[in-house]
Design an enzyme around this catalytic site. Structure first.
Site, PDB file in Angstrom:
ATOM      1  N   HIS A  29       0.823  -1.220   0.000  1.00 31.95           N
ATOM      2  CA  HIS A  29       0.000   0.000   0.000  1.00 31.95           C
ATOM      3  C   HIS A  29       0.858   1.272   0.000  1.00 31.95           C
ATOM      4  O   HIS A  29       1.263   1.779   1.045  1.00 31.95           O
ATOM      5  CB  HIS A  29      -0.904  -0.027   1.235  1.00 31.95           C
ATOM      6  CG  HIS A  29      -2.031   0.946   1.181  1.00 31.95           C
ATOM      7  ND1 HIS A  29      -3.299   0.653   1.651  1.00 31.95           N
ATOM      8  CD2 HIS A  29      -2.116   2.221   0.706  1.00 31.95           C
ATOM      9  CE1 HIS A  29      -4.090   1.699   1.469  1.00 31.95           C
ATOM     10  NE2 HIS A  29      -3.387   2.673   0.912  1.00 31.95           N
ATOM     11  N   HIS A  85       1.421   5.207  -2.044  1.00 36.01           N
ATOM     12  CA  HIS A  85       0.980   6.240  -2.995  1.00 36.01           C
ATOM     13  C   HIS A  85       2.227   6.886  -3.583  1.00 36.01           C
ATOM     14  O   HIS A  85       2.959   7.573  -2.880  1.00 36.01           O
ATOM     15  CB  HIS A  85       0.115   7.289  -2.285  1.00 36.01           C
ATOM     16  CG  HIS A  85      -1.154   6.704  -1.729  1.00 36.01           C
ATOM     17  ND1 HIS A  85      -2.304   6.593  -2.469  1.00 36.01           N
ATOM     18  CD2 HIS A  85      -1.439   6.174  -0.524  1.00 36.01           C
ATOM     19  CE1 HIS A  85      -3.255   6.016  -1.738  1.00 36.01           C
ATOM     20  NE2 HIS A  85      -2.755   5.750  -0.541  1.00 36.01           N
ATOM     21  N   LEU A  86       2.448   6.641  -4.873  1.00 33.69           N
ATOM     22  CA  LEU A  86       3.658   7.178  -5.511  1.00 33.69           C
ATOM     23  C   LEU A  86       3.416   8.529  -6.174  1.00 33.69           C
ATOM     24  O   LEU A  86       4.369   9.214  -6.558  1.00 33.69           O
ATOM     25  CB  LEU A  86       4.204   6.179  -6.535  1.00 33.69           C
ATOM     26  CG  LEU A  86       4.880   4.926  -5.947  1.00 33.69           C
ATOM     27  CD1 LEU A  86       5.271   3.955  -7.050  1.00 33.69           C
ATOM     28  CD2 LEU A  86       6.103   5.292  -5.118  1.00 33.69           C
ATOM     29  N   ASN A 114      -4.880   6.157  -7.140  1.00 35.83           N
ATOM     30  CA  ASN A 114      -5.446   7.520  -7.052  1.00 35.83           C
ATOM     31  C   ASN A 114      -4.445   8.581  -7.503  1.00 35.83           C
ATOM     32  O   ASN A 114      -4.146   9.540  -6.792  1.00 35.83           O
ATOM     33  CB  ASN A 114      -5.993   7.823  -5.644  1.00 35.83           C
ATOM     34  CG  ASN A 114      -4.936   7.770  -4.549  1.00 35.83           C
ATOM     35  OD1 ASN A 114      -3.882   7.173  -4.719  1.00 35.83           O
ATOM     36  ND2 ASN A 114      -5.225   8.409  -3.432  1.00 35.83           N
ATOM     37  N   ASP A 142       0.806   2.487   3.747  1.00 39.41           N
ATOM     38  CA  ASP A 142      -0.041   3.590   3.277  1.00 39.41           C
ATOM     39  C   ASP A 142       0.776   4.883   3.165  1.00 39.41           C
ATOM     40  O   ASP A 142       0.314   5.967   3.534  1.00 39.41           O
ATOM     41  CB  ASP A 142      -1.263   3.800   4.188  1.00 39.41           C
ATOM     42  CG  ASP A 142      -2.341   4.657   3.512  1.00 39.41           C
ATOM     43  OD1 ASP A 142      -2.164   5.039   2.331  1.00 39.41           O
ATOM     44  OD2 ASP A 142      -3.353   4.961   4.178  1.00 39.41           O
ATOM     45  N   HIS A 187       2.451  14.232   1.073  1.00 42.28           N
ATOM     46  CA  HIS A 187       1.735  15.483   0.784  1.00 42.28           C
ATOM     47  C   HIS A 187       2.707  16.634   0.995  1.00 42.28           C
ATOM     48  O   HIS A 187       3.634  16.530   1.808  1.00 42.28           O
ATOM     49  CB  HIS A 187       0.534  15.668   1.713  1.00 42.28           C
ATOM     50  CG  HIS A 187      -0.596  14.731   1.440  1.00 42.28           C
ATOM     51  ND1 HIS A 187      -1.330  14.749   0.276  1.00 42.28           N
ATOM     52  CD2 HIS A 187      -1.126  13.734   2.197  1.00 42.28           C
ATOM     53  CE1 HIS A 187      -2.265  13.806   0.321  1.00 42.28           C
ATOM     54  NE2 HIS A 187      -2.159  13.166   1.478  1.00 42.28           N
TER      55      HIS A 187
HETATM   56  O1  DOR Z   1      -4.446   8.859   4.731  1.00 37.69           O
HETATM   57  C1  DOR Z   1      -4.707   8.511   3.588  1.00 37.69           C
HETATM   58  N1  DOR Z   1      -4.099   9.093   2.521  1.00 37.69           N
HETATM   59  N2  DOR Z   1      -5.616   7.575   3.389  1.00 37.69           N
HETATM   60  C2  DOR Z   1      -6.024   7.243   2.156  1.00 37.69           C
HETATM   61  O2  DOR Z   1      -6.839   6.362   2.058  1.00 37.69           O
HETATM   62  C3  DOR Z   1      -5.539   7.969   0.969  1.00 37.69           C
HETATM   63  C4  DOR Z   1      -4.216   8.530   1.231  1.00 37.69           C
HETATM   64  C5  DOR Z   1      -3.755   9.511   0.174  1.00 37.69           C
HETATM   65  O3  DOR Z   1      -3.873   9.219  -1.023  1.00 37.69           O
HETATM   66  O4  DOR Z   1      -3.209  10.549   0.535  1.00 37.69           O
END
Ligand code: DOR
Length: 434
Positions: free
Chosen positions: A63, A65-66, A97, A308, A312
């Site tokens: 899990h 996010h790249l 996403n 996860d 950001h």
């Molecule tokens: O904390 C999260 N950030 N939960 C998610 O399900 C998505 C993720 C994100 O894409 O930033």
């Protein structure tokens, strides 16, 4: 660089998830990118001393996010995979996403191409369940499967429509793909920015109840039973969800799940000073939830640890708590956070490493995750006591483009000092290969 003939000498060679678990002080010989021998007194063209270190399979994260394509200011495939290698991971699954969403083969192919160009760790894309993650119509799962996805998910959002979820299960079953649910009933969560409880009441933040997660899991389990699909629950965060999954497994359903290091290590108290770095989805919960997650990990209800990793930038995080984007970094802090439980004696080292290697490999049916003769030499060498100041100087600097972690500046212990992919160093903290 030609991987050549190499011996990792005198480490604790440790593969607790193997059918015949391995735990011995030994040498590991690598040639042409594969493990060719495990034993004592081995010799090779290059000898690397790994005494007092653990030699384990390359870690696997289901899990991540790249952010590429589309949000490269937060992370890109090169920096994300570099962060993965620094954290000891050799294989990561990336969530769809992105912008555009990975809901068609051209996006899957682009991700795979960029990952190959970076050449740092193996990237396994996860395709969207629904077009544009909109929860309205199924994405083109067949063509994405052909292009190389290993699972489907609308992560970041749940599939709210139960009928559509049923179709997704049925369709995915024909391809033997796991369906990964971001379990959150949006009618119950109502956009709540943190866990509903004493802390949210005290600090006055709109919150979501724990049952927003478990209600969705309970619904899905009914559909899983009906359709016989492979179901994987992402980032389990509540005691009730653990109980539901334990029961589903007992009943023989094809269910797996993951827990994040941050849900194990932190509670909603971390939000009490409106620290947006502690804002994640699902939200950090209570001590009772934390205890149930640990128990679930120990007894095998929870199959694996997944980060996860959600980079950001300050644009999304240096704002009011309720407006901030959810998510925190995970790839570079997972191992020390988990090793802390080992040091405290609440998780044994075998279970910890299994949940980071063979556990995730089995959940998604991925290759790798083991240290056997003949296997590809994806290996992580760990110094379990090595101090690590998150985002510090030199080797402690974050490889990720983003810095959104509440662990920033903290000194943890335990690190991957060497990560090998196909027997080639992709992370070498102390320059053993120099
Ligand atoms: O904390 C999260 N950030 N939960 C998610 O399900 C998505 C993720 C994100 O894409 O930033």
């Amino acid at each position: 660089m030609d991987p050549g003939d190499l011996v990792l000498r005198g480490g604790r060679v440790f593969d607790p998830a193997a059918p015949r678990p391995l735990d011995q002080v030994a040498d590991v010989k690598i040639a042409n990118g594969r493990i060719v021998e495990i034993g004592r007194g081995l010799v090779g063209g290059r000898m690397i001393d790994v005494r007092d270190l653990w030699v384990v399979p390359g870690l696997i994260d289901l899990h991540v996010h790249l952010r590429e394509p589309g949000q490269e200011y937060k992370e890109d495939i090169e920096t994300g995979t570099r962060a993965a290698a620094a954290g000891g991971f050799t294989q990561i699954c990336c969530m769809p996403n992105t912008k555009p969403v990975n809901d068609q083969k051209s996006v899957t192919q682009l991700i795979l191409l960029r990952a190959r160009q970076a050449g740092i760790v193996r990237v396994r894309p996860i395709g969207a369940i629904t077009q544009g993650l909109e929860g309205k119509a199924l994405a083109d799962i067949a063509e994405m499967k052909e292009a190389g996805i290993v699972a489907i998910s609308d992560d970041g959002r749940p599939v709210m429509n139960a009928g559509l979820m049923r179709r997704a299960f049925e369709y995915a079953r024909t391809f033997d793909l796991p369906v990964v649910q971001h379990a959150e009933d949006l009618d119950l969560s109502e956009g709540g920015a943190m866990n509903e409880g004493a802390v949210s009441t005290r600090i006055g933040i709109r919150a979501q109840p724990a049952c927003a997660e478990s209600a969705m899991v309970a619904r899905d389990l009914e559909i899983v039973e009906w359709t016989g699909a492979r179901y994987h629950v992402a980032h389990v965060s509540t005691a009730r969800t653990v109980a539901l999954i334990r029961d589903a497994k007992r009943r023989g359903l094809n269910v797996t799940c993951e827990v994040t290091p941050h849900h194990l290590a932190l509670t909603d108290e971390a939000c009490s000073h409106y620290d947006t770095r502690a804002k994640v989805m699902p939200p950090l919960r209570t001590t009772a939830d934390q205890e149930a997650l640990l128990e679930g990990l120990v007894d095998g209800t929870i199959d694996c640890i997944a980060t996860d990793h959600a980079p950001h930038s300050p644009v999304e995080k240096d704002v009011e708590f309720e407006c901030a984007a959810p998510g925190m970094l995970g790839l570079e802090t997972a191992l020390p956070i988990i090793l802390d439980f080992v040091r405290m004696g609440t998780l044994d080292d075998k279970r910890a490493i299994a949940a980071l290697t063979g556990g995730p490999a089995r959940a998604f049916g991925l290759p790798g995750g083991g240290l056997t003769v003949g296997a590809v030499a994806d290996i992580c060498v760990i110094d379990p006591e090595r101090p690590y100041t998150v985002g510090g100087s030199g080797g402690d600097a974050l490889k990720s483009k983003s810095h959104n972690t509440p662990f920033l500046g903290q000194t943890l212990a335990g690190r991957a000092v060497l990560t090998l992919l196909d027997g080639r160093p992709v992370h070498d903290l102390d320059g053993r290969f120099r």
